[in-house]
Design a protein around this motif. Structure first.
Motif, PDB file in Angstrom:
ATOM      1  N   UNK A   1     -33.123  44.543 -40.561  1.00  0.00           N
ATOM      2  CA  UNK A   1     -33.167  43.075 -40.462  1.00  0.00           C
ATOM      3  C   UNK A   1     -31.872  42.459 -40.975  1.00  0.00           C
ATOM      4  N   UNK A   2     -31.365  42.961 -42.095  1.00  0.00           N
ATOM      5  CA  UNK A   2     -30.127  42.430 -42.660  1.00  0.00           C
ATOM      6  C   UNK A   2     -28.952  42.661 -41.717  1.00  0.00           C
ATOM      7  N   UNK A   3     -28.912  43.840 -41.095  1.00  0.00           N
ATOM      8  CA  UNK A   3     -27.828  44.142 -40.155  1.00  0.00           C
ATOM      9  C   UNK A   3     -27.885  43.215 -38.949  1.00  0.00           C
ATOM     10  N   UNK A   4     -29.079  43.020 -38.405  1.00  0.00           N
ATOM     11  CA  UNK A   4     -29.219  42.121 -37.262  1.00  0.00           C
ATOM     12  C   UNK A   4     -28.823  40.687 -37.634  1.00  0.00           C
ATOM     13  N   UNK A   5     -29.228  40.249 -38.811  1.00  0.00           N
ATOM     14  CA  UNK A   5     -28.868  38.897 -39.257  1.00  0.00           C
ATOM     15  C   UNK A   5     -27.353  38.740 -39.330  1.00  0.00           C
ATOM     16  N   UNK A   6     -26.670  39.735 -39.878  1.00  0.00           N
ATOM     17  CA  UNK A   6     -25.212  39.668 -39.985  1.00  0.00           C
ATOM     18  C   UNK A   6     -24.543  39.663 -38.608  1.00  0.00           C
ATOM     19  N   UNK A   7     -25.071  40.465 -37.689  1.00  0.00           N
ATOM     20  CA  UNK A   7     -24.508  40.495 -36.333  1.00  0.00           C
ATOM     21  C   UNK A   7     -24.597  39.125 -35.671  1.00  0.00           C
ATOM     22  N   UNK A   8     -25.643  38.370 -35.964  1.00  0.00           N
ATOM     23  CA  UNK A   8     -25.774  37.043 -35.375  1.00  0.00           C
ATOM     24  C   UNK A   8     -25.051  35.968 -36.158  1.00  0.00           C
ATOM     25  N   UNK A   9     -25.219  35.956 -37.476  1.00  0.00           N
ATOM     26  CA  UNK A   9     -24.718  34.858 -38.300  1.00  0.00           C
ATOM     27  C   UNK A   9     -23.195  34.849 -38.404  1.00  0.00           C
ATOM     28  N   UNK A  10     -22.581  36.012 -38.622  1.00  0.00           N
ATOM     29  CA  UNK A  10     -21.135  36.048 -38.857  1.00  0.00           C
ATOM     30  C   UNK A  10     -20.339  35.571 -37.638  1.00  0.00           C
ATOM     31  N   UNK A  11     -20.578  36.090 -36.423  1.00  0.00           N
ATOM     32  CA  UNK A  11     -19.824  35.571 -35.268  1.00  0.00           C
ATOM     33  C   UNK A  11     -20.095  34.092 -34.998  1.00  0.00           C
ATOM     34  N   UNK A  12     -21.333  33.653 -35.205  1.00  0.00           N
ATOM     35  CA  UNK A  12     -21.650  32.241 -34.952  1.00  0.00           C
ATOM     36  C   UNK A  12     -20.880  31.335 -35.903  1.00  0.00           C
ATOM     37  N   UNK A  13     -20.866  31.682 -37.178  1.00  0.00           N
ATOM     38  CA  UNK A  13     -20.155  30.867 -38.160  1.00  0.00           C
ATOM     39  C   UNK A  13     -18.646  30.927 -37.925  1.00  0.00           C
ATOM     40  N   UNK A  14     -18.110  32.115 -37.649  1.00  0.00           N
ATOM     41  CA  UNK A  14     -16.674  32.230 -37.389  1.00  0.00           C
ATOM     42  C   UNK A  14     -16.273  31.452 -36.137  1.00  0.00           C
ATOM     43  N   UNK A  15     -17.105  31.517 -35.096  1.00  0.00           N
ATOM     44  CA  UNK A  15     -16.825  30.748 -33.890  1.00  0.00           C
ATOM     45  C   UNK A  15     -16.823  29.262 -34.163  1.00  0.00           C
ATOM     46  N   UNK A  16     -17.768  28.804 -34.973  1.00  0.00           N
ATOM     47  CA  UNK A  16     -17.809  27.380 -35.327  1.00  0.00           C
ATOM     48  C   UNK A  16     -16.573  26.972 -36.122  1.00  0.00           C
ATOM     49  N   UNK A  17     -16.187  27.790 -37.108  1.00  0.00           N
ATOM     50  CA  UNK A  17     -15.022  27.450 -37.930  1.00  0.00           C
ATOM     51  C   UNK A  17     -13.759  27.385 -37.081  1.00  0.00           C
ATOM     52  N   UNK A  18     -13.615  28.294 -36.128  1.00  0.00           N
ATOM     53  CA  UNK A  18     -12.462  28.249 -35.226  1.00  0.00           C
ATOM     54  C   UNK A  18     -12.510  27.001 -34.350  1.00  0.00           C
ATOM     55  N   UNK A  19     -13.700  26.704 -33.835  1.00  0.00           N
ATOM     56  CA  UNK A  19     -13.885  25.522 -32.991  1.00  0.00           C
ATOM     57  C   UNK A  19     -13.589  24.244 -33.770  1.00  0.00           C
ATOM     58  N   UNK A  20     -13.967  24.218 -35.031  1.00  0.00           N
ATOM     59  CA  UNK A  20     -13.752  23.046 -35.880  1.00  0.00           C
ATOM     60  C   UNK A  20     -12.263  22.749 -36.055  1.00  0.00           C
ATOM     61  N   UNK A  21     -11.446  23.794 -36.020  1.00  0.00           N
ATOM     62  CA  UNK A  21     -10.017  23.643 -36.254  1.00  0.00           C
ATOM     63  C   UNK A  21      -9.196  23.571 -34.962  1.00  0.00           C
ATOM     64  N   UNK A  22      -9.877  23.645 -33.822  1.00  0.00           N
ATOM     65  CA  UNK A  22      -9.177  23.684 -32.543  1.00  0.00           C
ATOM     66  C   UNK A  22      -8.908  22.273 -32.024  1.00  0.00           C
ATOM     67  N   UNK A  23      -7.689  22.058 -31.546  1.00  0.00           N
ATOM     68  CA  UNK A  23      -7.330  20.802 -30.902  1.00  0.00           C
ATOM     69  C   UNK A  23      -7.837  20.843 -29.464  1.00  0.00           C
ATOM     70  N   UNK A  24      -8.657  19.883 -29.096  1.00  0.00           N
ATOM     71  CA  UNK A  24      -9.250  19.867 -27.750  1.00  0.00           C
ATOM     72  C   UNK A  24      -8.361  19.180 -26.727  1.00  0.00           C
ATOM     73  N   UNK A  25      -7.193  18.679 -27.157  1.00  0.00           N
ATOM     74  CA  UNK A  25      -6.315  18.001 -26.225  1.00  0.00           C
ATOM     75  C   UNK A  25      -5.735  18.984 -25.205  1.00  0.00           C
TER      76      UNK A  25
END
Length: 279
Positions: free
Chosen positions: A255-279
């Motif tokens: 369960x912990x491994x599955x949670x990490x597989x989902x949570x880590x990429x989702x959070x990293x993707x959000x953090x990258x998206x948060x810093x991306x210029x959409x222009x």
């Protein structure tokens, strides 16, 4: 507008684009077809669990491991980057919505699509089994169904993370496809190569060390089966893995491994998206 509105919009868009109907139809055909086979392996005849229930889970095991990730990745890989390429992302962010609401709202919306599809498909399988099997343990099957929903959610999170962090549909598709190939098709090959590099053709007399077994367990499909063994003890009768003494090889760690597989990429993707210029 906010997070709830993004979830509703994404789910409605999935209905309009027939993603919900398409994925539901696939799961109905898949689950109902396997339930109709009614094949009971001889090896389960002495089991204290109803053999028909274990036979159904055994039949669904490999197709679930291969199909649920594939469909989940396809459904979610363009959920954010698709809005970016179409130009509707700026409108969505200007309603106003925060970028967090967009990313996590899209994730929940596509999770809803996969959840409904799996529940409908597996409900059809349960009805067939209940009506035609001599014995059927509904409790075991319900636990397996909910675990499959969790497994699909992990891959939706993975795909949403890719979608949020990539600049184009093509890159998101390649990233999701490459990840699928790694965890589903190449993991065991790479693990075997690692074993050959470290130990050669001779396995150590005392067997492979626990840390090496843990690398195999880090595969999300393997983690899924360990998680199934944790909530369905009878599942051990259709899955066989090397035993170890380390706590990190316990089935609940899946369960912990599955949670990490989902949570880590989702959070990293959000953090990258948060810093991306959409222009």
């Amino acid at each position: 507008m906010g997070f709830p509105a993004v979830v509703r919009k994404d789910f409605r868009d999935s209905v309009r684009s027939f993603w919900l109907q398409f994925t539901t139809a696939i799961f109905v055909v898949f689950a109902a077809g396997l339930a109709s086979i009614q094949w009971i392996p001889v090896m389960y005849q002495s089991s204290p669990v109803e053999t028909s229930t274990l036979a159904l889970l055994n039949s669904m095991r490999q197709p679930t491991v291969f199909m649920v990730p594939l469909i989940s990745l396809i459904v979610a890989y363009d959920t954010v980057v698709g809005e970016r390429e179409s130009g509707s992302l700026r409108l969505l962010l200007g309603l106003p919505n925060s970028r967090a609401a967009v990313v996590f709202g899209k994730f929940v919306g596509r999770t809803g699509v996969i959840t409904v599809s799996i529940l409908v498909g597996y409900a059809c399988a349960a009805l067939i089994a209940f009506a035609t099997y001599e014995s059927f343990d509904a409790g075991i099957f319900v636990r397996y169904t909910l675990l499959t929903v969790f497994y699909g959610t992990v891959y939706v999170a993975l795909a949403t993370g890719f979608s949020a962090g990539m600049q184009s549909r093509q890159r998101a598709f390649v990233g999701a496809g490459g990840l699928y190939a790694l965890v589903i098709l190449l993991w065991d090959v790479l693990l075997f190569v690692l074993q050959m590099v470290i130990y050669g053709q001779e396995i150590p007399e005392n067997g492979l060390p626990d840390w090496f077994k843990f690398i195999g367990m880090l595969n999300p499909s393997t983690a899924f089966m360990h998680a199934a063994r944790a909530v369905i003890p009878e599942y051990r009768e259709i899955t066989f893995y090397p035993e170890g003494t380390a706590f990190y090889l316990d089935d609940w760690v899946g369960f912990a491994i599955l949670f990490c597989w989902g949570a880590i990429p989702l959070v990293l993707g959000y953090l990258w998206f948060e810093r991306t210029d959409l222009q």
